[in-house]
Design a protein around this motif. Structure first.
Motif, PDB file in Angstrom:
ATOM      1  N   ALA A 159       0.833  -1.204   0.000  1.00 21.02           N
ATOM      2  CA  ALA A 159       0.000   0.000   0.000  1.00 21.02           C
ATOM      3  C   ALA A 159       0.869   1.256   0.000  1.00 21.02           C
ATOM      4  O   ALA A 159       0.577   2.232  -0.703  1.00 21.02           O
ATOM      5  CB  ALA A 159      -0.926  -0.011   1.219  1.00 21.02           C
ATOM      6  N   LEU A 160       1.939   1.228   0.778  1.00 18.61           N
ATOM      7  CA  LEU A 160       2.846   2.378   0.829  1.00 18.61           C
ATOM      8  C   LEU A 160       3.454   2.661  -0.536  1.00 18.61           C
ATOM      9  O   LEU A 160       3.396   3.786  -1.038  1.00 18.61           O
ATOM     10  CB  LEU A 160       3.967   2.111   1.837  1.00 18.61           C
ATOM     11  CG  LEU A 160       3.681   2.349   3.309  1.00 18.61           C
ATOM     12  CD1 LEU A 160       4.820   1.799   4.158  1.00 18.61           C
ATOM     13  CD2 LEU A 160       3.480   3.834   3.583  1.00 18.61           C
ATOM     14  N   VAL A 161       4.054   1.638  -1.127  1.00 22.67           N
ATOM     15  CA  VAL A 161       4.785   1.822  -2.383  1.00 22.67           C
ATOM     16  C   VAL A 161       3.846   2.231  -3.511  1.00 22.67           C
ATOM     17  O   VAL A 161       4.188   3.069  -4.357  1.00 22.67           O
ATOM     18  CB  VAL A 161       5.547   0.532  -2.741  1.00 22.67           C
ATOM     19  CG1 VAL A 161       6.137   0.629  -4.143  1.00 22.67           C
ATOM     20  CG2 VAL A 161       6.645   0.267  -1.716  1.00 22.67           C
ATOM     21  N   ARG A 162       2.644   1.670  -3.518  1.00 20.69           N
ATOM     22  CA  ARG A 162       1.680   2.013  -4.570  1.00 20.69           C
ATOM     23  C   ARG A 162       0.924   3.305  -4.269  1.00 20.69           C
ATOM     24  O   ARG A 162       0.210   3.829  -5.118  1.00 20.69           O
ATOM     25  CB  ARG A 162       0.689   0.864  -4.755  1.00 20.69           C
ATOM     26  CG  ARG A 162       1.307  -0.434  -5.219  1.00 20.69           C
ATOM     27  CD  ARG A 162       0.237  -1.457  -5.581  1.00 20.69           C
ATOM     28  NE  ARG A 162       0.768  -2.785  -5.803  1.00 20.69           N
ATOM     29  CZ  ARG A 162       1.372  -3.175  -6.931  1.00 20.69           C
ATOM     30  NH1 ARG A 162       1.518  -2.328  -7.932  1.00 20.69           N
ATOM     31  NH2 ARG A 162       1.816  -4.416  -7.059  1.00 20.69           N
ATOM     32  N   ARG A 163       1.040   3.800  -3.026  1.00 23.45           N
ATOM     33  CA  ARG A 163       0.333   5.014  -2.583  1.00 23.45           C
ATOM     34  C   ARG A 163      -1.181   4.865  -2.752  1.00 23.45           C
ATOM     35  O   ARG A 163      -1.875   5.758  -3.240  1.00 23.45           O
ATOM     36  CB  ARG A 163       0.838   6.255  -3.325  1.00 23.45           C
ATOM     37  CG  ARG A 163       2.298   6.587  -3.033  1.00 23.45           C
ATOM     38  CD  ARG A 163       2.772   7.777  -3.843  1.00 23.45           C
ATOM     39  NE  ARG A 163       4.182   8.057  -3.633  1.00 23.45           N
ATOM     40  CZ  ARG A 163       4.668   8.979  -2.809  1.00 23.45           C
ATOM     41  NH1 ARG A 163       3.824   9.732  -2.117  1.00 23.45           N
ATOM     42  NH2 ARG A 163       5.968   9.165  -2.678  1.00 23.45           N
ATOM     43  N   ILE A 164      -1.669   3.692  -2.349  1.00 19.28           N
ATOM     44  CA  ILE A 164      -3.103   3.402  -2.379  1.00 19.28           C
ATOM     45  C   ILE A 164      -3.544   3.105  -0.947  1.00 19.28           C
ATOM     46  O   ILE A 164      -2.930   2.270  -0.276  1.00 19.28           O
ATOM     47  CB  ILE A 164      -3.416   2.192  -3.274  1.00 19.28           C
ATOM     48  CG1 ILE A 164      -2.969   2.464  -4.712  1.00 19.28           C
ATOM     49  CG2 ILE A 164      -4.912   1.863  -3.243  1.00 19.28           C
ATOM     50  CD1 ILE A 164      -3.085   1.243  -5.619  1.00 19.28           C
ATOM     51  N   PRO A 165      -4.583   3.760  -0.437  1.00 20.73           N
ATOM     52  CA  PRO A 165      -5.037   3.503   0.935  1.00 20.73           C
ATOM     53  C   PRO A 165      -5.377   2.035   1.161  1.00 20.73           C
ATOM     54  O   PRO A 165      -5.813   1.332   0.247  1.00 20.73           O
ATOM     55  CB  PRO A 165      -6.273   4.399   1.067  1.00 20.73           C
ATOM     56  CG  PRO A 165      -6.055   5.500   0.090  1.00 20.73           C
ATOM     57  CD  PRO A 165      -5.351   4.850  -1.076  1.00 20.73           C
ATOM     58  N   LEU A 166      -5.164   1.594   2.396  1.00 18.70           N
ATOM     59  CA  LEU A 166      -5.400   0.206   2.783  1.00 18.70           C
ATOM     60  C   LEU A 166      -6.570   0.142   3.758  1.00 18.70           C
ATOM     61  O   LEU A 166      -6.503   0.715   4.850  1.00 18.70           O
ATOM     62  CB  LEU A 166      -4.146  -0.373   3.449  1.00 18.70           C
ATOM     63  CG  LEU A 166      -4.276  -1.739   4.130  1.00 18.70           C
ATOM     64  CD1 LEU A 166      -4.656  -2.809   3.119  1.00 18.70           C
ATOM     65  CD2 LEU A 166      -2.971  -2.087   4.839  1.00 18.70           C
ATOM     66  N   PHE A 167      -7.646  -0.544   3.357  1.00 19.19           N
ATOM     67  CA  PHE A 167      -8.770  -0.755   4.268  1.00 19.19           C
ATOM     68  C   PHE A 167      -8.420  -1.948   5.149  1.00 19.19           C
ATOM     69  O   PHE A 167      -8.302  -3.075   4.682  1.00 19.19           O
ATOM     70  CB  PHE A 167     -10.061  -1.019   3.492  1.00 19.19           C
ATOM     71  CG  PHE A 167     -11.291  -0.970   4.360  1.00 19.19           C
ATOM     72  CD1 PHE A 167     -12.079   0.167   4.389  1.00 19.19           C
ATOM     73  CD2 PHE A 167     -11.648  -2.044   5.151  1.00 19.19           C
ATOM     74  CE1 PHE A 167     -13.211   0.237   5.200  1.00 19.19           C
ATOM     75  CE2 PHE A 167     -12.769  -2.005   5.963  1.00 19.19           C
ATOM     76  CZ  PHE A 167     -13.556  -0.864   5.988  1.00 19.19           C
TER      77      PHE A 167
END
Length: 206
Positions: free
Chosen positions: A159-167
């Protein structure tokens, strides 16, 4: 779905460029299992799995966790020179789901993919992303104590590397990550070096 029913976190999701009008969120194994196997329902889950504007993404670790059945990885046996079985080590069991649940998980994930609600992403767009993911996985695993295990570390790093929020509703893992960052050290330094400190502070949903 009416605007009044949209949770606040919806507006934090990035646009999904491959499907105009949709937004992307990463989910973990727990979220998929609670909904697809246990039928869990609440306002947030209903948006995740019911709103066509939300697309769920899972990476390699969650794919392995949810789409593998229980089995034997290594029997611990080899053949000697005469072809006779000889034990050379212990039986190693492959983690996964029991057969019935495994089948249901496959079917439910296939249904979500057919609906355009789920995308499976096994790799990274660049080698630099992969290297950064592996680096963060190791740092998170080492710096966030026992409540953030290696599998969780993989998902959070992705999630960090892709910069996509993690539910993620695993409060222990969330608290462990926050504590690991607050302690400073290599994890905090790497987040700042990669310009990810700000995103890390707001990455978890809801």
């Amino acid at each position: 779905m009416s605007g009044s029913a949209v949770p606040a976190w919806f507006n934090r999701l990035p646009a999904y460029s491959r499907r105009p009008g949709t937004r992307l969120v990463i989910v973990d194994n727990q979220v998929l299992s609670y909904r697809l196997l246990d039928g869990h329902r609440d306002a947030d889950y209903d948006v995740l799995f019911g709103d066509p504007r939300v697309v769920l993404q899972i990476g390699r670790m969650v794919i392995k966790e949810t789409l593998r059945s229980v089995g034997i990885e290594d029997t611990g046996m080899e053949q000697d020179r005469r072809g006779r079985p000889v034990r050379v080590g212990p039986v190693i069991h492959r983690p996964g789901l029991p057969i019935a649940l495994h089948r249901r998980m496959w079917e439910e994930q296939a249904r979500l993919q057919d609906q355009g609600k789920l995308v499976l992403v096994g790799g990274f767009a660049t080698e630099q992303q992969r290297i950064l993911h592996d680096r963060f996985t190791a740092l998170i695993d080492a710096g966030c104590n026992r409540n953030m295990g290696p599998k969780d570390a993989h998902v959070v790093a992705e999630a960090l590397v892709r910069r996509i929020p993690l539910f993620c509703r695993d409060d222990r893992a969330r608290r462990s990550f926050a504590a690991g960052v607050e302690r400073g050290g290599a994890l905090a330094a790497e987040l700042h070096a990669a310009n990810l400190a700000g995103f890390a502070a707001t990455m978890f949903l809801p």
